[in-house]
Design a protein around this motif. Sequence first.
Motif, PDB file in Angstrom:
ATOM      1  N   VAL A 159       0.640  -1.262  -0.180  1.00  0.00           N
ATOM      2  CA  VAL A 159      -0.051   0.137  -0.002  1.00  0.00           C
ATOM      3  C   VAL A 159       0.942   1.342  -0.037  1.00  0.00           C
ATOM      4  O   VAL A 159       1.651   1.599   1.030  1.00  0.00           O
ATOM      5  CB  VAL A 159      -0.837  -0.139   1.140  1.00  0.00           C
ATOM      6  CG1 VAL A 159      -1.758   1.360   1.188  1.00  0.00           C
ATOM      7  CG2 VAL A 159      -1.902  -1.257   0.969  1.00  0.00           C
ATOM      8  N   PRO A 160       0.862   2.120  -1.028  1.00  0.00           N
ATOM      9  CA  PRO A 160       1.565   3.364  -1.024  1.00  0.00           C
ATOM     10  C   PRO A 160       1.494   4.211   0.230  1.00  0.00           C
ATOM     11  O   PRO A 160       0.570   4.289   0.713  1.00  0.00           O
ATOM     12  CB  PRO A 160       1.132   4.157  -2.526  1.00  0.00           C
ATOM     13  CG  PRO A 160       0.509   2.858  -3.278  1.00  0.00           C
ATOM     14  CD  PRO A 160      -0.006   2.113  -2.360  1.00  0.00           C
ATOM     15  N   ASP A 161       2.604   4.927   0.606  1.00  0.00           N
ATOM     16  CA  ASP A 161       2.374   5.991   1.459  1.00  0.00           C
ATOM     17  C   ASP A 161       1.378   7.227   1.182  1.00  0.00           C
ATOM     18  O   ASP A 161       0.728   7.763   2.022  1.00  0.00           O
ATOM     19  CB  ASP A 161       3.741   6.423   1.905  1.00  0.00           C
ATOM     20  CG  ASP A 161       4.697   5.316   2.718  1.00  0.00           C
ATOM     21  OD1 ASP A 161       3.964   4.567   3.116  1.00  0.00           O
ATOM     22  OD2 ASP A 161       5.809   5.375   2.670  1.00  0.00           O
ATOM     23  N   ALA A 162       1.691   7.521  -0.119  1.00  0.00           N
ATOM     24  CA  ALA A 162       1.004   8.565  -0.605  1.00  0.00           C
ATOM     25  C   ALA A 162      -0.457   8.236  -0.848  1.00  0.00           C
ATOM     26  O   ALA A 162      -0.818   7.094  -1.182  1.00  0.00           O
ATOM     27  CB  ALA A 162       1.381   9.297  -2.008  1.00  0.00           C
ATOM     28  N   TYR A 163      -1.601   9.134  -0.530  1.00  0.00           N
ATOM     29  CA  TYR A 163      -2.995   8.835  -0.313  1.00  0.00           C
ATOM     30  C   TYR A 163      -3.663   8.986  -1.616  1.00  0.00           C
ATOM     31  O   TYR A 163      -4.377   7.838  -2.326  1.00  0.00           O
ATOM     32  CB  TYR A 163      -3.818   9.513   0.498  1.00  0.00           C
ATOM     33  CG  TYR A 163      -4.944   9.229   0.907  1.00  0.00           C
ATOM     34  CD1 TYR A 163      -5.374   8.022   1.601  1.00  0.00           C
ATOM     35  CD2 TYR A 163      -6.213  10.059   0.706  1.00  0.00           C
ATOM     36  CE1 TYR A 163      -6.601   7.776   2.040  1.00  0.00           C
ATOM     37  CE2 TYR A 163      -7.280   9.715   1.120  1.00  0.00           C
ATOM     38  CZ  TYR A 163      -7.605   8.485   1.577  1.00  0.00           C
ATOM     39  OH  TYR A 163      -8.942   8.026   1.974  1.00  0.00           O
ATOM     40  N   VAL A 164      -3.754  10.140  -2.593  1.00  0.00           N
ATOM     41  CA  VAL A 164      -4.302  10.314  -3.640  1.00  0.00           C
ATOM     42  C   VAL A 164      -3.761  11.469  -4.302  1.00  0.00           C
ATOM     43  O   VAL A 164      -3.084  12.494  -3.839  1.00  0.00           O
ATOM     44  CB  VAL A 164      -5.804  10.267  -3.252  1.00  0.00           C
ATOM     45  CG1 VAL A 164      -6.008  12.007  -2.671  1.00  0.00           C
ATOM     46  CG2 VAL A 164      -6.791  10.414  -4.504  1.00  0.00           C
ATOM     47  N   PRO A 165      -4.035  11.387  -5.812  1.00  0.00           N
ATOM     48  CA  PRO A 165      -3.211  12.506  -6.413  1.00  0.00           C
ATOM     49  C   PRO A 165      -4.402  13.769  -6.311  1.00  0.00           C
ATOM     50  O   PRO A 165      -5.588  13.481  -5.948  1.00  0.00           O
ATOM     51  CB  PRO A 165      -3.238  12.090  -7.639  1.00  0.00           C
ATOM     52  CG  PRO A 165      -4.263  10.965  -7.799  1.00  0.00           C
ATOM     53  CD  PRO A 165      -4.119  10.375  -6.646  1.00  0.00           C
ATOM     54  N   ASP A 166      -3.749  14.916  -6.358  1.00  0.00           N
ATOM     55  CA  ASP A 166      -4.601  16.106  -6.484  1.00  0.00           C
ATOM     56  C   ASP A 166      -5.351  15.866  -7.914  1.00  0.00           C
ATOM     57  O   ASP A 166      -5.163  15.396  -8.794  1.00  0.00           O
ATOM     58  CB  ASP A 166      -4.122  17.451  -6.861  1.00  0.00           C
ATOM     59  CG  ASP A 166      -3.253  17.742  -5.427  1.00  0.00           C
ATOM     60  OD1 ASP A 166      -3.818  17.109  -4.233  1.00  0.00           O
ATOM     61  OD2 ASP A 166      -2.586  18.717  -5.250  1.00  0.00           O
ATOM     62  N   GLY A 167      -6.728  16.497  -8.045  1.00  0.00           N
ATOM     63  CA  GLY A 167      -7.687  16.222  -8.952  1.00  0.00           C
ATOM     64  C   GLY A 167      -7.416  17.491 -10.093  1.00  0.00           C
ATOM     65  O   GLY A 167      -6.616  18.311  -9.748  1.00  0.00           O
ATOM     66  N   LYS A 168      -8.086  17.273 -11.238  1.00  0.00           N
ATOM     67  CA  LYS A 168      -8.063  18.479 -12.224  1.00  0.00           C
ATOM     68  C   LYS A 168      -8.913  19.286 -12.207  1.00  0.00           C
ATOM     69  O   LYS A 168     -10.140  19.095 -11.619  1.00  0.00           O
ATOM     70  CB  LYS A 168      -7.908  17.561 -13.720  1.00  0.00           C
ATOM     71  CG  LYS A 168      -6.881  16.536 -13.844  1.00  0.00           C
ATOM     72  CD  LYS A 168      -7.215  15.765 -15.138  1.00  0.00           C
ATOM     73  CE  LYS A 168      -7.416  16.579 -16.326  1.00  0.00           C
ATOM     74  NZ  LYS A 168      -7.153  15.919 -17.640  1.00  0.00           N
ATOM     75  N   GLY A 169      -8.762  20.293 -12.682  1.00  0.00           N
ATOM     76  CA  GLY A 169      -9.689  21.429 -13.044  1.00  0.00           C
ATOM     77  C   GLY A 169     -10.008  22.245 -11.635  1.00  0.00           C
ATOM     78  O   GLY A 169      -9.519  22.002 -10.559  1.00  0.00           O
ATOM     79  N   ASP A 170     -11.100  23.174 -11.725  1.00  0.00           N
ATOM     80  CA  ASP A 170     -11.341  23.910 -10.649  1.00  0.00           C
ATOM     81  C   ASP A 170     -12.143  23.034  -9.419  1.00  0.00           C
ATOM     82  O   ASP A 170     -12.198  23.029  -8.038  1.00  0.00           O
ATOM     83  CB  ASP A 170     -12.473  25.015 -11.046  1.00  0.00           C
ATOM     84  CG  ASP A 170     -11.860  25.961 -11.679  1.00  0.00           C
ATOM     85  OD1 ASP A 170     -10.645  26.094 -11.696  1.00  0.00           O
ATOM     86  OD2 ASP A 170     -12.230  26.682 -12.560  1.00  0.00           O
ATOM     87  N   ASP A 171     -12.579  21.971 -10.015  1.00  0.00           N
ATOM     88  CA  ASP A 171     -13.385  21.106  -9.022  1.00  0.00           C
ATOM     89  C   ASP A 171     -12.735  20.041  -8.597  1.00  0.00           C
ATOM     90  O   ASP A 171     -13.183  19.115  -7.693  1.00  0.00           O
ATOM     91  CB  ASP A 171     -14.627  20.582  -9.680  1.00  0.00           C
ATOM     92  CG  ASP A 171     -14.475  19.639 -10.864  1.00  0.00           C
ATOM     93  OD1 ASP A 171     -13.369  19.459 -11.450  1.00  0.00           O
ATOM     94  OD2 ASP A 171     -15.405  19.058 -11.476  1.00  0.00           O
ATOM     95  N   GLY A 172     -11.380  19.924  -8.775  1.00  0.00           N
ATOM     96  CA  GLY A 172     -10.564  18.837  -8.307  1.00  0.00           C
ATOM     97  C   GLY A 172     -10.908  17.378  -8.580  1.00  0.00           C
ATOM     98  O   GLY A 172     -10.642  16.395  -7.628  1.00  0.00           O
ATOM     99  N   ASP A 173     -11.623  16.993  -9.533  1.00  0.00           N
ATOM    100  CA  ASP A 173     -12.101  15.889  -9.929  1.00  0.00           C
ATOM    101  C   ASP A 173     -11.209  14.902 -10.379  1.00  0.00           C
ATOM    102  O   ASP A 173     -10.227  15.255 -11.407  1.00  0.00           O
ATOM    103  CB  ASP A 173     -13.022  15.813 -11.128  1.00  0.00           C
ATOM    104  CG  ASP A 173     -14.279  14.494 -11.043  1.00  0.00           C
ATOM    105  OD1 ASP A 173     -13.526  13.536 -10.957  1.00  0.00           O
ATOM    106  OD2 ASP A 173     -15.397  14.939 -11.069  1.00  0.00           O
TER     107      ASP A 173
END
Length: 612
Positions: A159-173
């Motif tokens: 299981v990676p240490d990093a949780y999740v990438p930042d999303g794209k666009g203004d809504d961070g999807d």
Amino acid sequence: MSSRLTRTSALTVAAVCGSALLITTAVTASGQTADDARIHDIQGNTRVSPLDGKRVTDVPGVVTAVRGFGKAQGFWLQDPKPDDDPATSEGIFVFTGEETPDVEAGDSIRISGDVTEYYPGGEEAGGQSVTQLTGAEWKAASKKKQALPKATALTADSVPDAYVPDGKGDDGDIESLKLQPDKYALDLYESLEGMRAGVKDAPVTGPTTEYDELWVTADPDEHPTPRGGTLYGDYDQQNGARMKVSSLLPQKENPFPKANVGDALTGTTSGPVDYDNFGGYTLRATTMGKLKDNKLEREKTAKPGKGELSVATYNVENLSPASEAAKFDRLSEALVDNLASPDIVALEEVQDDSGPDDDGTVSAGKTLDKLTAAIEKAGGPSYETREIDPENNADGGQPGGNIRVAFLFNPDRVKFADRKGGDATTPVKVGDDDGKPKLSANPGRISPDESAWKETRKPLAGEFTFGGRQVFVVANHFSSKGGDKPMEGRTQPPVRESEKQRTEQAKLVNSFAKEVESVDKDATIIAAGDFNDFPFSPSLDAMRKGGVFSSPMDKLPAGERYGYVFNGNSQVLDHAVTSPGTGAVKYDIVHINSEFYDQASDHDPTVIRLKP
């Protein structure tokens, strides 16, 4: 259901080939089909299927688990012949609605169905979707039972240490981002959606809930607490090794384990990876580890020393005369034995005398009388109470419950500066009584007319004396986190919209304390309660701004700073902040509830001791 979910127009059921079942439905409205697809083609390498809205035909797979209860029945199917792309899942859920699927684990079938994306809790809730097949028809591909695909091991290394990438666009999807399962924990779980996975000898970090769920971790070294939990110590410490566990096993023969934090599920716990709106990725266990009880004990705080004042805060979770007698007994025993009978207690979630009945009742005298009688029966002091009834249904919480904050105090130890109390809508003022602060009403509400308190509890200010010295205590219960995007959702980083209101609330409490300090710069002021926010949040920053308050909790070892367990993360929602004039403070979060499956409340109380 998602707006993308295809609605079918007909459903008929006929038994064929022994244990296999044929379900025939209308095809999708668009009539689209996708031939020669395998499960990894359906899942694709992002969170949304590239075949969403299409119909797939004759997809091979082995049934790995069946959900045969409720309105969301179905089964999980996995391809035993995976591709070489770790980002594409080889498993999928087949949704059959309220129809119990007549398949068993080990059945080899070929299936046709409509590819849909289902958002548990609704698309607006902000969670991720589950790729599934609906309107499905299938047939046996082999009469011989097949061995189930090996469960993917979830470990500290995998299981990676990093949780999740930042999303794209203004809504961070994040839905359109290509999965990177070797880099992010949530990407790994998404790449395993519908597939068999498992943990071995897994520590429990979230106790068993009333819904028969618990939380484990694949990495016990990930921000551990001294009592076996996992600490949520900052916004970027999400602890991706956490995983929720529920069971697909028959409960009569396999009762769900009653686990506390610090216990463990020994052996292997495995099943398909699912996602729901109450915590995100979940192991639906078809094999459950054996519970190892590590004998977690409830804590007791020290009694106050000579000349020490003890002040506590305790969220009693919707307490009313309708609550079970056992709850009153447990709360009172905890106040007497575990909290050493504090001199002053700020209570949160005290309901009115009719509890959840929405009948216009706002008084809480019966609730408080029942609690103080139980405390005295348990060997505690004869507490007196002070509170202000809210306007009906104006302060949020359970409809009809009219929760409010209230004070308990021991009149043998402290004196309440009795003068006419305030009402639900009149702001308390701070006057100058020959160089001493004096509240215009005691108790009184802080700025109840301000929009920051709309539909939430108003803070209650009380003026006490201890050993001849004034002590001002503010009982608080800030607005909830309702409406925030989930930590494990598709908006990254999550939008925490509710922070804005709590920050404004904190500013008002800070301003009240400034008024007191403007009369007496050495005033003893304690703001305590359920602030519904973290020590590192903007609202706590606003509370401490200008040095008006500080957080004596900061002197605790970092691993001990928690009093609430949510989704397997040990965290802080309750605080007691103090003014500079308060002086040295001994701070204790007394762990008696949040880590245990048998809770009197979902919050742990906090006790501070000081010499005013």
